[in-house]
Scaffold this motif. Sequence first.
Motif, PDB file in Angstrom:
ATOM      1  N   ALA A 157     -36.460 -26.231 -15.526  1.00  0.00           N
ATOM      2  CA  ALA A 157     -36.849 -25.231 -15.463  1.00  0.00           C
ATOM      3  C   ALA A 157     -38.147 -25.291 -14.384  1.00  0.00           C
ATOM      4  CB  ALA A 157     -37.581 -24.426 -16.905  1.00  0.00           C
TER       5      ALA A 157
ATOM      6  N   GLN B  11     -41.440 -27.526 -14.773  1.00  0.00           N
ATOM      7  CA  GLN B  11     -40.990 -28.447 -15.874  1.00  0.00           C
ATOM      8  C   GLN B  11     -41.446 -30.030 -15.222  1.00  0.00           C
ATOM      9  OE1 GLN B  11     -37.250 -28.192 -17.807  1.00  0.00           O
ATOM     10  NE2 GLN B  11     -37.261 -30.044 -18.977  1.00  0.00           N
TER      11      GLN B  11
ATOM     12  N   THR C  30     -43.061 -24.020  -9.522  1.00  0.00           N
ATOM     13  CA  THR C  30     -42.946 -22.970 -10.082  1.00  0.00           C
ATOM     14  C   THR C  30     -42.497 -21.786  -9.534  1.00  0.00           C
ATOM     15  OG1 THR C  30     -45.176 -22.198  -9.384  1.00  0.00           O
ATOM     16  CG2 THR C  30     -45.366 -23.645 -11.464  1.00  0.00           C
TER      17      THR C  30
ATOM     18  N   VAL D 299     -37.145 -19.614 -16.626  1.00  0.00           N
ATOM     19  CA  VAL D 299     -37.506 -19.986 -18.047  1.00  0.00           C
ATOM     20  C   VAL D 299     -36.414 -19.134 -18.816  1.00  0.00           C
ATOM     21  CG1 VAL D 299     -38.995 -19.789 -19.657  1.00  0.00           C
ATOM     22  CG2 VAL D 299     -39.717 -20.499 -17.528  1.00  0.00           C
TER      23      VAL D 299
ATOM     24  N   ALA E 146     -32.654 -19.460 -22.996  1.00  0.00           N
ATOM     25  CA  ALA E 146     -33.862 -20.102 -22.988  1.00  0.00           C
ATOM     26  C   ALA E 146     -33.633 -21.503 -22.099  1.00  0.00           C
ATOM     27  CB  ALA E 146     -34.562 -20.539 -24.101  1.00  0.00           C
ATOM     28  N   ASN E 147     -34.359 -21.410 -20.985  1.00  0.00           N
ATOM     29  CA  ASN E 147     -34.276 -22.816 -20.042  1.00  0.00           C
ATOM     30  C   ASN E 147     -35.412 -23.732 -20.481  1.00  0.00           C
ATOM     31  OD1 ASN E 147     -31.626 -22.416 -19.255  1.00  0.00           O
ATOM     32  ND2 ASN E 147     -32.312 -20.843 -17.732  1.00  0.00           N
ATOM     33  N   ALA E 148     -36.231 -23.320 -21.151  1.00  0.00           N
ATOM     34  CA  ALA E 148     -37.387 -23.932 -21.668  1.00  0.00           C
ATOM     35  C   ALA E 148     -37.786 -23.975 -23.042  1.00  0.00           C
ATOM     36  CB  ALA E 148     -38.454 -23.730 -20.689  1.00  0.00           C
TER      37      ALA E 148
ATOM     38  N   LEU F 296     -40.583 -21.862 -26.779  1.00  0.00           N
ATOM     39  CA  LEU F 296     -40.940 -20.650 -26.042  1.00  0.00           C
ATOM     40  C   LEU F 296     -40.763 -19.540 -27.183  1.00  0.00           C
ATOM     41  CD1 LEU F 296     -41.386 -19.901 -23.261  1.00  0.00           C
ATOM     42  CD2 LEU F 296     -38.807 -19.246 -23.346  1.00  0.00           C
TER      43      LEU F 296
ATOM     44  N   PRO G 157     -34.252 -26.338 -25.667  1.00  0.00           N
ATOM     45  CA  PRO G 157     -33.785 -25.644 -24.448  1.00  0.00           C
ATOM     46  C   PRO G 157     -32.441 -25.211 -24.453  1.00  0.00           C
ATOM     47  CG  PRO G 157     -35.065 -27.706 -24.193  1.00  0.00           C
ATOM     48  CD  PRO G 157     -34.747 -27.474 -25.570  1.00  0.00           C
TER      49      PRO G 157
ATOM     50  N   ARG H  94     -44.083 -15.932 -21.640  1.00  0.00           N
ATOM     51  CA  ARG H  94     -45.394 -16.702 -21.014  1.00  0.00           C
ATOM     52  C   ARG H  94     -46.068 -15.770 -19.917  1.00  0.00           C
ATOM     53  NH1 ARG H  94     -42.629 -22.523 -19.946  1.00  0.00           N
ATOM     54  NH2 ARG H  94     -42.732 -23.131 -22.164  1.00  0.00           N
TER      55      ARG H  94
ATOM     56  N   HIS I 295     -38.380 -11.196 -17.128  1.00  0.00           N
ATOM     57  CA  HIS I 295     -37.015 -11.570 -16.416  1.00  0.00           C
ATOM     58  C   HIS I 295     -36.033 -10.515 -16.708  1.00  0.00           C
ATOM     59  CE1 HIS I 295     -38.518 -15.801 -16.325  1.00  0.00           C
ATOM     60  NE2 HIS I 295     -39.259 -15.407 -17.350  1.00  0.00           N
TER      61      HIS I 295
END
Length: 517
Positions: A26, A29, A83, A158, A201-203, A206, A235, A264, A268
């Motif tokens: 992500a 990360q 980022t 994310v 979710a890729n992180a 969360l 994840p 965060r 998205h």
Amino acid sequence: MLAASGTTVSAGLAGGPGVGGEAVLAPGQTAAVHLRVESQESAESGGVTAWIASRSGEIVAAPSRIADRTDGSTEALEVRMPTAAPAAPYFGRGDVSENHYQVSDSADLHLPWRRPALAAGVELALGEHVIAHTVPVTASVARLPYGSVTRRVETLPVLSVSLAPGVSIVPVGGDGGAGGDGGSPGEPAAVPIEVRARVVANAAPLSATVRLELPEGWTTVPGTPGIVEHDFRTPGEVMDAAFVIAPPAGWRGEAEVAAVARARGVDHRRGYRTIEHRDLPLARLWRPARMPVRSVSVTDLDGVRVGYVMGVGDEVPAGIEALGATVELLDEAALAALDGTAGAGSGEEAGFHAIVVGTRAYAVREDLVEHNQRLLDYARRGGHLIVLYQTQEYVPSEMAPYPASLPRGAEEVSEEDAPVRLLRPDHPLMTAPNRLTEADFDGWIEQRGSKFLTEWDPAYTPLVETHDTGQAPQEGVWLTAPVGEGRYTYLALALHRQLPYGVPGAYRILSNVISWR
């Protein structure tokens, strides 16, 4: 020159793959990368310099000059993903009606995919010359029972969010024609629509929320959530959220519903579907989390029960359900148990008003071939058996109630705006419950249909004719015939392509064939 100097370089994620066991990181990360370089060049020749860079060329890890070791040098480096790392392809189109792609980022122009998210590079000094070479950072991903595959490391946002269904319709009742308002006097009640949002979710860990953005005047049905919260712990975790919404009374026209996932402090608004096959590169189809909604002047199928024999996979069952009918997917056991009981007029409490055989089903469903006679018996006892377009595995002379021919080189009409002529405009399938006209073939996409019959018994009645430019008229597109107390219909129109995009005429045709009687 690299090969001649005995220089090789490889880089892989240390400790296995990233997000959800995949070769994914992500944005922002950190991860450990094992960088290994082997070279037989001596230090006097300049040696080897190595680094790890992001897609933009930013150096995210730069080790010191690799030692002069013929047995190789391995270093563990910590890298941090940028980022603002882009993930989707640099080209795309809004929908299939657009005939070319738009370039959103020209940095990778003319490449089939974006450059690797992370790449390990080496510079080998040979006298006065420097040879540069890069390889993608990879990860080994388990694919049991076949072992593992090596994938390039990707960056994904994310959160990924997608909406289903891809399109929704609001039947407004009555019959004002393909483009008419339809409806009976007075304002019809608002029709609730179920919308499903899927968030990946890729992180993690969360905390995230997902909500819908509704058109003006639309509301969330009381008693159902307007926003869903979820704490992702690992994840790759998936969360599905269901919403029920409704347009204002009497609504007609076109609108759009969107899903927004937030985590965060960032919203998205798009997601992806992963396409993966053995021995082929992995790809992801990206799509905004939006759902077009369109009112259609069509008689709904409330209370109608339909059996569907799925073939290679299509979205026709969802289109039938959008009309208000109940759909039951018929597996091998259901076909074997079919006793010929038809729908209306012959034991309707136990049967189906119609049974639909999906596209190419005869090519992939051996059980369908084995139990085909049960379907024909169902039609003879009063039901309506509807066969969507098939390939040459479907042999009408053996599998249909009357002889017909579907050769290997069966015709199709690929011009989506090809002229259509109604051959029997007063036939019951053309007049009830919706009166079909040529206007019902406006706005079609990709094609008119495929795999038309070329010859058929006089018992069949062809209903429409169409043709591409320079092609002979094709009348084997939509044929129907009475069978005992019921009916048999071969429908090679490309409904499976129209329904997912809300083409009104496709829903009106579907309503007519299913609600026969």
